[in-house]
Motif scaffolding. Sequence first.
Motif, mmCIF file in Angstrom:
data_model
loop_
_atom_site.group_PDB
_atom_site.id
_atom_site.type_symbol
_atom_site.label_atom_id
_atom_site.label_comp_id
_atom_site.label_asym_id
_atom_site.label_seq_id
_atom_site.Cartn_x
_atom_site.Cartn_y
_atom_site.Cartn_z
ATOM 1 N N UNK A 59 63.679 56.810 47.171
ATOM 2 C CA UNK A 59 63.799 55.914 48.320
ATOM 3 C C UNK A 59 62.418 55.464 48.792
ATOM 4 N N UNK A 60 61.490 56.401 48.902
ATOM 5 C CA UNK A 60 60.144 56.060 49.353
ATOM 6 C C UNK A 60 59.481 55.074 48.398
ATOM 7 N N UNK A 107 52.883 57.409 51.295
ATOM 8 C CA UNK A 107 52.928 58.565 50.410
ATOM 9 C C UNK A 107 54.083 59.467 50.819
ATOM 10 N N UNK A 108 54.974 59.834 49.875
ATOM 11 C CA UNK A 108 56.079 60.736 50.228
ATOM 12 C C UNK A 108 55.558 62.111 50.642
ATOM 13 N N UNK A 139 58.925 68.182 53.269
ATOM 14 C CA UNK A 139 60.254 67.566 53.326
ATOM 15 C C UNK A 139 61.300 68.590 53.744
ATOM 16 N N UNK A 140 61.286 69.752 53.101
ATOM 17 C CA UNK A 140 62.259 70.800 53.391
ATOM 18 C C UNK A 140 62.126 71.271 54.841
ATOM 19 N N UNK A 141 60.902 71.489 55.298
ATOM 20 C CA UNK A 141 60.654 71.939 56.669
ATOM 21 C C UNK A 141 61.133 70.886 57.677
ATOM 22 N N UNK A 142 60.810 69.633 57.419
ATOM 23 C CA UNK A 142 61.204 68.553 58.327
ATOM 24 C C UNK A 142 62.726 68.438 58.415
#
Length: 65
Positions: free
Chosen positions: A31-32, A40-41, A47-50
Amino acid sequence: MCLNFLSVGKFLGQTAKLMVGVPDYDTYVQHMKNVHPDQTPMSYNDFFRERQEARYGGKGGFKCC
């Protein structure tokens, strides 16, 4: 046939993650690249933490334990 088996396995893995509230990182990265190529992804860990914070209210929000 092996490729089809791998595709089904990946699909089932993604489905299981979504059922427990963890979006698929590969889908996010794609998607990014497609929608936000100038950004930058996040790393997998970020990602997991967010996603966990968004789902369970991190940073001082609701905590069950």
